[in-house]
Design a protein around this motif. Structure first.
Motif, short mmCIF file in Angstrom:
data_model
loop_
_atom_site.label_atom_id
_atom_site.label_comp_id
_atom_site.label_asym_id
_atom_site.label_seq_id
_atom_site.Cartn_x
_atom_site.Cartn_y
_atom_site.Cartn_z
N HIS A 238 0.85 -1.19 0.00
CA HIS A 238 0.00 0.00 0.00
C HIS A 238 0.88 1.24 0.00
CE1 HIS A 238 -2.37 3.12 2.43
NE2 HIS A 238 -2.92 3.09 1.23
N VAL B 128 -1.96 -1.13 -4.09
CA VAL B 128 -3.08 -0.19 -4.01
C VAL B 128 -2.53 1.17 -3.59
CG1 VAL B 128 -4.91 -1.85 -3.53
CG2 VAL B 128 -3.57 -0.94 -1.64
N GLY B 129 -3.15 2.22 -4.13
CA GLY B 129 -2.72 3.57 -3.79
C GLY B 129 -1.26 3.80 -4.07
N GLY C 231 -5.04 -1.50 -7.87
CA GLY C 231 -6.26 -0.73 -7.67
C GLY C 231 -5.90 0.69 -7.27
N ALA D 206 -8.04 4.41 -6.34
CA ALA D 206 -9.31 5.11 -6.20
C ALA D 206 -9.32 6.40 -7.02
CB ALA D 206 -9.56 5.43 -4.73
N ASP E 165 -7.92 9.47 -5.05
CA ASP E 165 -6.76 9.21 -4.20
C ASP E 165 -5.73 10.33 -4.36
OD1 ASP E 165 -4.42 8.25 -2.96
OD2 ASP E 165 -4.86 6.19 -3.49
N THR F 178 -12.30 -0.15 -7.18
CA THR F 178 -12.22 0.39 -5.83
C THR F 178 -13.35 1.40 -5.66
OG1 THR F 178 -10.81 2.27 -6.43
CG2 THR F 178 -9.71 0.20 -5.89
N THR G 293 -9.26 9.17 1.27
CA THR G 293 -9.45 8.18 0.21
C THR G 293 -8.23 7.30 0.07
OG1 THR G 293 -10.93 9.69 -1.00
CG2 THR G 293 -9.88 7.92 -2.27
N HIS G 294 -7.04 7.90 0.18
CA HIS G 294 -5.80 7.14 0.07
C HIS G 294 -5.69 6.09 1.17
CE1 HIS G 294 -1.66 6.30 -0.99
NE2 HIS G 294 -1.26 6.58 0.25
N TYR H 195 -8.56 2.06 1.54
CA TYR H 195 -8.62 0.79 0.80
C TYR H 195 -8.97 -0.40 1.69
CZ TYR H 195 -6.51 3.32 -3.09
OH TYR H 195 -6.27 4.23 -4.10
N SER I 169 -15.55 -2.25 1.73
CA SER I 169 -15.11 -1.53 0.52
C SER I 169 -14.83 -2.52 -0.61
CB SER I 169 -13.84 -0.72 0.82
OG SER I 169 -12.77 -1.58 1.18
N SER J 48 -12.33 -2.50 -2.61
CA SER J 48 -10.91 -2.90 -2.63
C SER J 48 -10.65 -4.00 -1.62
CB SER J 48 -10.02 -1.68 -2.33
OG SER J 48 -10.47 -0.99 -1.18
#
Length: 520
Positions: A381, A405-406, A428, A430, A433, A482, A493-494, A497, A502, A504
């Motif tokens: 992440h 993610v992110g 993924g 968002a 993000d 996501t 938002t970041h 996840y 959610s 994600s």
């Protein structure tokens, strides 16, 4: 031999309650030993009587320290046994449920027959009956093996208490940290049960060795954590206003609470380094016996002092993945010095310094695993995705799936550069993000949309600070959906996840257990 009635009637909740009780006793034993250590350093009087009292207290402390790892091994064994029985019960439940789709009957003793009371069974019913009978026999065989394994582990829980012979008189050479996990594993297997028990008590460094089984690492690291807790309490007693000590003490007590139960399933402490920002590796579920192992690498801001946040995210991952397959271990790998904030996260040195440790940890998971090869996944992440990318690129990662993610980019231009199995790199990102604004300064002056506006407008992200956006279709990863997040809160938002429910979190849990067909 375990019977069908015994298996289906087994009370796994009672087993877990017993394990938790032994865990509590182990914690109290360690705390009492530490209290005695503190008392011995501050004897209120001197002379022959004081010397005699100190000698007696030292013997009591030694006995308590020797008992703690054995008590923890009982906890580990009962927890593992409960997990195994649940898996066997689930297999039986699946088999008996399948019987309802044909003219097949599962009797109270577990025997399987054909229902001839009505319509005549056909060839398909006969095949189904044989398959169900095989499944039940397999589950009973698994239960028998769990019984035998648990019996052996409980028998060996405290070898030093039963025998003082067959060990070694002096110190035993321990492989250095950084030794290849396969070499460490061979060394560990060469030891007697008594030698292993003594190493756990007397050589806390084994808790940091990849290649030592999870149960021994957990025992050694719990002792180290208890000693660190006592050290912090003593330091705070000397200077009650020291803010650094208070913060670290709060973090250690958060970790202790989770390890000692905290109302949740058992955790394994696989690494601990309280120096500096601190490092800790915590597994929710035994990775040596799980069918699926997800290693979660957190990003900037992750440290021992803020471990509560990382543990909460790890728990959500474990809850979501465990609901799909109970034989899943989720590991919080805070085994590196993460950047303190987003500004210093622009420096790749943190990721480079983490490469050998993450590579070696994943190798260690393989060599200590008990049973069939597990499905291993690494999740990065934010800056943790940079660590994943650099490690996979430069050292290689023994994994079945990689998830980011992110991500601000991961140091490679294409998914295939991670050397993961084809089609098993996932990404993924968002819509809102904040990481979308993480571009190199030169990109702020391109004729395209100002990158700083991307999170607010939900615009696509191209190149980022560490290379192409892994969630861009051109990168070659498999992209999962996501939640969009909120334009008014790109930082939230970041960090979202791992929020319960959610998209994600659902996708990550599906990948973690190899449920690829449902990922979207």
């Amino acid at each position: 031999m375990v019977t069908y009635r015994q298996l289906t009637a087994a009370d796994t909740d009672a087993l877990r309650e017993a394990a938790a009780a032994w865990r509590a006793v182990a914690a109290r034993t360690t705390t009492t030993a530490d209290d005695l250590s503190s008392l011995l350093t501050r004897m209120p009087w001197s002379g022959p009587a004081a010397s005699n009292a100190a000698a007696r207290l030292s013997r009591v402390r030694g006995a308590l320290e020797a008992a703690a790892p054995a008590l923890e091994r009982i906890d580990q064994s009962l927890t593992d046994h409960a997990d195994g029985v649940v898996a066997a019960q689930r297999a039986v439940l699946t088999a008996t449920g399948d019987a309802g789709y044909g003219r097949v009957t599962v009797h109270a003793d577990g025997s399987v027959g054909l229902d001839r009371s009505g319509e005549r069974p056909d060839a398909g019913d006969l095949v189904m009956a044989r398959r169900i009978a095989d499944q039940i026999r397999g589950a009973l065989g698994d239960a028998e093996r769990y019984d035998s394994r648990t019996e052996a582990r409980l028998r060996d829980a405290a070898p030093a208490a039963r025998s003082r012979s067959g060990g070694w008189a002096g110190p035993l050479a321990v492989p250095p940290r950084g030794a290849p996990p396969a070499q460490v594993a061979r060394w560990w297997r060469s030891l007697t049960a008594e030698q292993r028990s003594r190493l756990v008590r007397e050589s806390p460094e084994i808790g940091r060795l990849d290649g030592v089984p999870a149960d021994a690492r957990d025992q050694a690291n719990r002792l180290s954590l208890a000693r660190e807790h006592r050290r912090l309490l003593d330091a705070l007693a000397r200077d009650p206003r020291d803010p650094a000590t208070r913060r670290r003490l709060a973090a250690v007590e958060t970790l202790l609470a989770r390890l000692n139960g905290d109302g949740r399933p058992r955790a394994w402490l696989l690494d601990l380094d309280p120096t500096g920002d601190g490092r800790a590796v915590v597994a929710l579920g035994d990775p040596d016996r799980a069918a699926n192992v997800l290693t979660f690498v957190p990003g900037a801001g992750a440290a021992l002092n803020s471990i509560g946040t990382s543990l909460s995210r790890t728990q959500r991952l474990a809850d979501a993945a465990g609901a799909r397959d109970p034989s899943t271990s989720v590991v919080l790998w805070l085994g590196y010095d993460a950047p303190d904030n987003a500004i210093v996260a622009a420096y790749p040195g943190y990721a480079r310094q983490a490469e050998s440790d993450l590579h070696r940890f994943q190798e260690g998971l393989r060599v200590t695993h008990d049973g069939a090869r597990s499905h291993n996944v690494v999740l990065g992440h934010s800056y943790g995705s940079v660590v994943l990318g650099y490690t996979a690129r430069d050292r290689g990662l023994d994994l079945d799936d990689a998830i980011v993610v992110g991500s601000p980019g991961i140091g490679v231009d294409e998914a295939r550069d991670l050397h993961a199995p084809p089609g098993h790199v996932w990404a993924g990102l968002a819509r809102h993000d904040a990481i979308k604004a993480a571009v190199r300064p030169t990109d702020l002056f391109t004729p395209h949309l100002d990158p700083l506006l991307r999170p607010l407008l939900g615009a696509p992200a191209g190149d980022l600070w560490y290379g192409p956006n892994p969630a861009d279709p051109d990168f070659g990863a498999r992209i999962f959906s996501t939640d969009p997040g909120r334009a008014a809160d790109p930082i939230g938002t970041h960090d979202g996840y791992f929020d319960p429910g959610s998209r994600s979190l659902t996708a990550i849990s599906e990948i973690a257990v190899g449920d690829y067909g449902d990922v979207r």
